[in-house]
Design an enzyme around this catalytic site. Sequence first.
Site, short mmCIF file in Angstrom:
data_model
loop_
_atom_site.label_atom_id
_atom_site.label_comp_id
_atom_site.label_asym_id
_atom_site.label_seq_id
_atom_site.Cartn_x
_atom_site.Cartn_y
_atom_site.Cartn_z
N GLY A 213 0.84 -1.21 0.00
CA GLY A 213 0.00 0.00 0.00
C GLY A 213 0.86 1.24 0.00
CG ASN A 214 -0.26 4.67 -1.53
OD1 ASN A 214 -0.93 5.51 -0.97
ND2 ASN A 214 -0.68 4.02 -2.62
#
Length: 411
Positions: A213-214
């Site tokens: 993810g980020n």
Amino acid sequence: MAAIEPAVAQGRRVVVCVSGGIAAYKAAEVVRALVRCGADVRVAMTPAATRFVGPDTFAALSGHRVLIDLFDASGEVAHVELARGAELAVVVPATADLLARMAYGHAGDAVAATLLTVTCPVLVAPAMHTEMWEHPATRANVDTLERRGVTFVGPERGELSSGDVGIGRMAEPDDIVTAALTLLARGQDLAGRRVVVTAGGTQEPIDPVRFIGNRSSGLMGYTIARAAARRGAKVTLVSGPTNLPPPPGVELVRVRTAEEMHDAVVAVAPDADVIVKAAAVADFRPQKSSPVKLKKAAGPPEVRLEPTVDILAELGAHPELRKPGGLLIGFAAETEADPEALARVAEDKRASKGADVVVANDVGSSDSGFNVPTNRAVIATARGTRDVGLVTKAALAEALIDEIAGLLAEA
Ligand code: CTP
């Protein structure tokens, strides 16, 4: 900015909320000017405000009874009545105490209750002593309110009621009225338009519990969706996982992966007048995702990545996927604070992705980008680049929608 025509106020319902400060007498000038512009003005006062100006003044100027006591109405819920039809609320003056109560959602008097009920834009003209304006508590309250999309006019530096000189003097009535007309002009400039906004980061599964993810919180996209809905658009928000509540009046489509986001956006693109791709979409995903949880004992897994579809570039390269004449807006997340460098990136990305507008923002500084309420940004359009500077995400959303509304009006 071009001068605002007073006619935008014609027949529009404006609620003026007056709180208890010396500057309350100037609220009478604001009410008078708005009435002269043709606005249908209603006034609510805090009990403290009545110590500075009599309610009869406001009743005479507005032609309506002034709301002071939450419980004085004849069986009507007066503040709800007042708030429901409002197209703009103007708080003049806003004391430090009222800002605190607004930030915390208090509803103990007619003004606070009205402000908690309105769904229209809110304009606030603070007035207080310098120390109170600069106190960390007030700073935090202003921050909270700005993040919610409240617009501030002033305070200014000047002579205060105490005789001191400093910041805290209320903006002049003329400036408050100009700010009010500006907000009314923005009012419904996206009425009848369909806007699709993507927000948040995507999650690309490695196994049922782990993902790539980020750091995107989704705040920028949610703020744009909220602002577009407020300005009259029918908004679909395609969102990756976030902790944010859905903005009122917005259709929310929840997705998790880049592929799901792609499918959701492509499904609504043919009807969209505007597509804003504020999401931080993963550029790569694991080639294979294990159907069962990977065990530590099996040793470090080798995760091979493959590219995801670039949704923005695909929509840019295939106009047939979109509504004819529709606008495509991209974001560029850069670890770069220099406005010239941001402008270059924005322009390059606009060209390479086939977008009409690209907003390049700085995600490398502590006051801009992920998980903070402010952004440093440059907006590139066919007309050139505009350095918005370091502003709240709410203000950046409004600036972007100003550009979008301008481009739609030209088309
Ligand atoms: N974007 C997209 N689909 C992807 C990746 C990005 O639609 N698979 C969109 C984003 O929503 C954003 C824009 O592309 O509007 C820019 O994304 P960004 O990651 O900043 O740029 P990239 O093109 O991926 O280039 P780089 O990261 O190398 O700067």
